[in-house]
Write a protein that holds these residues in place. Structure first.
Motif, mmCIF file in Angstrom:
data_model
loop_
_atom_site.group_PDB
_atom_site.id
_atom_site.type_symbol
_atom_site.label_atom_id
_atom_site.label_comp_id
_atom_site.label_asym_id
_atom_site.label_seq_id
_atom_site.Cartn_x
_atom_site.Cartn_y
_atom_site.Cartn_z
ATOM 1 N N GLY A 222 0.796 -1.221 0.000
ATOM 2 C CA GLY A 222 0.000 0.000 0.000
ATOM 3 C C GLY A 222 0.826 1.268 0.000
ATOM 4 O O GLY A 222 0.290 2.346 -0.227
ATOM 5 N N ASP A 223 2.133 1.150 0.251
ATOM 6 C CA ASP A 223 3.006 2.326 0.282
ATOM 7 C C ASP A 223 3.701 2.586 -1.045
ATOM 8 O O ASP A 223 4.462 3.555 -1.151
ATOM 9 C CB ASP A 223 4.077 2.171 1.367
ATOM 10 N N GLY A 224 3.475 1.727 -2.032
ATOM 11 C CA GLY A 224 4.219 1.858 -3.276
ATOM 12 C C GLY A 224 3.367 1.711 -4.518
ATOM 13 O O GLY A 224 2.150 1.918 -4.493
ATOM 14 N N VAL A 225 4.021 1.313 -5.618
ATOM 15 C CA VAL A 225 3.416 1.374 -6.944
ATOM 16 C C VAL A 225 2.919 0.032 -7.470
ATOM 17 O O VAL A 225 2.358 -0.029 -8.571
ATOM 18 C CB VAL A 225 4.430 1.957 -7.953
ATOM 19 N N ILE A 226 3.095 -1.055 -6.721
ATOM 20 C CA ILE A 226 2.782 -2.384 -7.251
ATOM 21 C C ILE A 226 1.282 -2.680 -7.145
ATOM 22 O O ILE A 226 0.670 -2.471 -6.087
ATOM 23 C CB ILE A 226 3.573 -3.472 -6.503
ATOM 24 N N ASP A 227 0.702 -3.168 -8.231
ATOM 25 C CA ASP A 227 -0.694 -3.609 -8.223
ATOM 26 C C ASP A 227 -0.728 -5.058 -7.717
ATOM 27 O O ASP A 227 -0.801 -6.012 -8.490
ATOM 28 C CB ASP A 227 -1.282 -3.517 -9.631
ATOM 29 N N ILE A 228 -0.666 -5.196 -6.407
ATOM 30 C CA ILE A 228 -0.548 -6.525 -5.803
ATOM 31 C C ILE A 228 -1.788 -7.392 -6.066
ATOM 32 O O ILE A 228 -1.647 -8.565 -6.436
ATOM 33 C CB ILE A 228 -0.258 -6.410 -4.294
ATOM 34 N N PRO A 229 -3.016 -6.871 -5.896
ATOM 35 C CA PRO A 229 -4.175 -7.738 -6.140
ATOM 36 C C PRO A 229 -4.231 -8.294 -7.560
ATOM 37 O O PRO A 229 -4.642 -9.439 -7.759
ATOM 38 C CB PRO A 229 -5.366 -6.810 -5.854
ATOM 39 N N LYS A 230 -3.808 -7.493 -8.539
ATOM 40 C CA LYS A 230 -3.831 -7.980 -9.923
ATOM 41 C C LYS A 230 -2.880 -9.153 -10.094
ATOM 42 O O LYS A 230 -3.214 -10.151 -10.746
ATOM 43 C CB LYS A 230 -3.463 -6.854 -10.880
ATOM 44 N N ILE A 231 -1.685 -9.052 -9.501
ATOM 45 C CA ILE A 231 -0.731 -10.153 -9.598
ATOM 46 C C ILE A 231 -1.238 -11.362 -8.823
ATOM 47 O O ILE A 231 -1.132 -12.506 -9.281
ATOM 48 C CB ILE A 231 0.659 -9.711 -9.101
ATOM 49 N N ARG A 232 -1.808 -11.117 -7.641
ATOM 50 C CA ARG A 232 -2.371 -12.233 -6.858
ATOM 51 C C ARG A 232 -3.449 -12.962 -7.650
ATOM 52 O O ARG A 232 -3.467 -14.207 -7.692
ATOM 53 C CB ARG A 232 -2.955 -11.736 -5.534
ATOM 54 N N GLN A 233 -4.338 -12.231 -8.255
ATOM 55 C CA GLN A 233 -5.399 -12.864 -9.029
ATOM 56 C C GLN A 233 -4.831 -13.700 -10.171
ATOM 57 O O GLN A 233 -5.357 -14.769 -10.493
ATOM 58 C CB GLN A 233 -6.350 -11.795 -9.573
ATOM 59 N N ALA A 234 -3.742 -13.228 -10.764
ATOM 60 C CA ALA A 234 -3.126 -13.969 -11.868
ATOM 61 C C ALA A 234 -2.526 -15.287 -11.380
ATOM 62 O O ALA A 234 -2.696 -16.333 -12.023
ATOM 63 C CB ALA A 234 -2.058 -13.112 -12.546
ATOM 64 N N VAL A 235 -1.822 -15.258 -10.237
ATOM 65 C CA VAL A 235 -1.240 -16.517 -9.757
ATOM 66 C C VAL A 235 -2.342 -17.477 -9.307
ATOM 67 O O VAL A 235 -2.216 -18.696 -9.483
ATOM 68 C CB VAL A 235 -0.187 -16.295 -8.642
ATOM 69 N N GLU A 236 -3.414 -16.948 -8.755
ATOM 70 C CA GLU A 236 -4.528 -17.807 -8.360
ATOM 71 C C GLU A 236 -5.200 -18.425 -9.584
ATOM 72 O O GLU A 236 -5.563 -19.605 -9.575
ATOM 73 C CB GLU A 236 -5.537 -17.014 -7.538
ATOM 74 N N ALA A 237 -5.371 -17.632 -10.634
ATOM 75 C CA ALA A 237 -5.988 -18.141 -11.857
ATOM 76 C C ALA A 237 -5.147 -19.238 -12.498
ATOM 77 O O ALA A 237 -5.661 -20.039 -13.291
ATOM 78 C CB ALA A 237 -6.194 -17.003 -12.853
ATOM 79 N N ASN A 238 -3.873 -19.271 -12.119
ATOM 80 C CA ASN A 238 -2.976 -20.281 -12.683
ATOM 81 C C ASN A 238 -2.524 -21.307 -11.647
ATOM 82 O O ASN A 238 -1.457 -21.892 -11.756
ATOM 83 C CB ASN A 238 -1.797 -19.590 -13.355
#
Length: 273
Positions: A222-238
């Motif tokens: 939450g303190d930076g620039v990374i879209d963490i939920p988007k990456i999490r959703q991608a690893v979960e989808a795979n």
């Protein structure tokens, strides 16, 4: 609105509380109802393997991974064999602690020949596969951000890690996706898809701008620039639905009171992961 990850998957990667010993970290997790911990080998060495297992089991925690194996490249065959032997000890430690994953930070080159060093990494992992299989341990290749190529790992993209996993062609070998190291990659989501079924771990932190320290530069989610939920959703989808490790190297966080750090970690995990 993106659904956040459940707290039942939250794991403290022990480096986030580097100033604490294993007992202090375990007790903190138990007090804050954090169900998982990722253990670092130097913390285990400080109190011994059997005492570490007793401590973790006694507080009802589960071990998401052991950090770390790897560091395969070396200038001489004797040194490379010593690295292999140390990785075998790490595999035995992981099995004793009850995790199924050893995270591999693959190691830098001893000279300027990166191509040869990458071959040594693959040869080292291939050598470990039968031993890892015998002990029920998966080997997670963790690509690191390219800025760490000189001192920590010659494997710097998820594409490289995937290619190596496919070349080794063993179910004992997979990849670890750490958002701090891969968020910038224009091919990230294609490579996550290619890693389907082989993702062994998912690590979160954030990339705060500006970064003042290359090694201790990670920040809370939450303190930076990374879209963490988007990456999490991608690893979960795979195919990855395992524990999510919060792994942060940051002196200010290390120096903060234990309870404050763990409460903040849980809050940010719930809001930004």
């Amino acid at each position: 609105m993106t659904k956040s990850a459940g707290l039942d998957r939250l794991s403290l990667n022990q480096i986030t509380t580097e100033n604490l010993n294993l007992r202090e970290a375990v007790e903190g997790c138990a007090q804050q109802d954090i169900p998982w911990i990722s253990v670092w080998r130097h913390k285990v060495d400080a109190i011994g393997l059997k005492e570490s297992k007793k401590l973790i089991d006694g507080h009802g925690l589960k071990v998401s991974s052991l950090c770390r194996g790897g560091m395969f490249p070396a200038a001489t065959a004797t040194e490379r064999k010593e690295r292999i032997d140390d990785n075998k000890r790490a595999i035995e430690e992981a099995a004793e602690l009850g995790t199924d994953t050893l995270v591999l930070v693959c190691g830098p080159s001893p000279d300027k020949n990166l191509e040869q060093s990458r071959k040594w990494v693959q040869e080292g992992i291939e050598h470990l596969v039968p031993f890892a299989e015998e002990h029920g341990i998966k080997l997670g290749i963790e690509p690191l951000h390219p800025m760490y190529a000189a001192d920590r790992s010659v494997i710097v993209t998820l594409g490289e890690a995937n290619a190596m996993q496919r070349s080794i062609a063993s179910f004992q070998v997979g990849v670890v996706v750490d958002v701090f190291h891969v968020w910038w990659d224009p091919y990230l989501y294609d490579e996550i898809e290619k890693a389907k079924g082989t993702i062994l771990g998912f690590h979160v932190s954030d990339w705060k701008v500006p970064m003042h320290d290359m090694f201790k530069g990670r920040s809370m989610m939450g303190d930076g620039v990374i879209d963490i939920p988007k990456i999490r959703q991608a690893v979960e989808a795979n195919g990855y639905h395992g524990p999510i490790e919060v792994e942060i190297m940051n002196q200010e966080i290390w120096d903060a009171p234990r309870a404050d750090t763990l409460r903040l970690m849980k809050d940010r995990y719930g809001r930004f992961v």
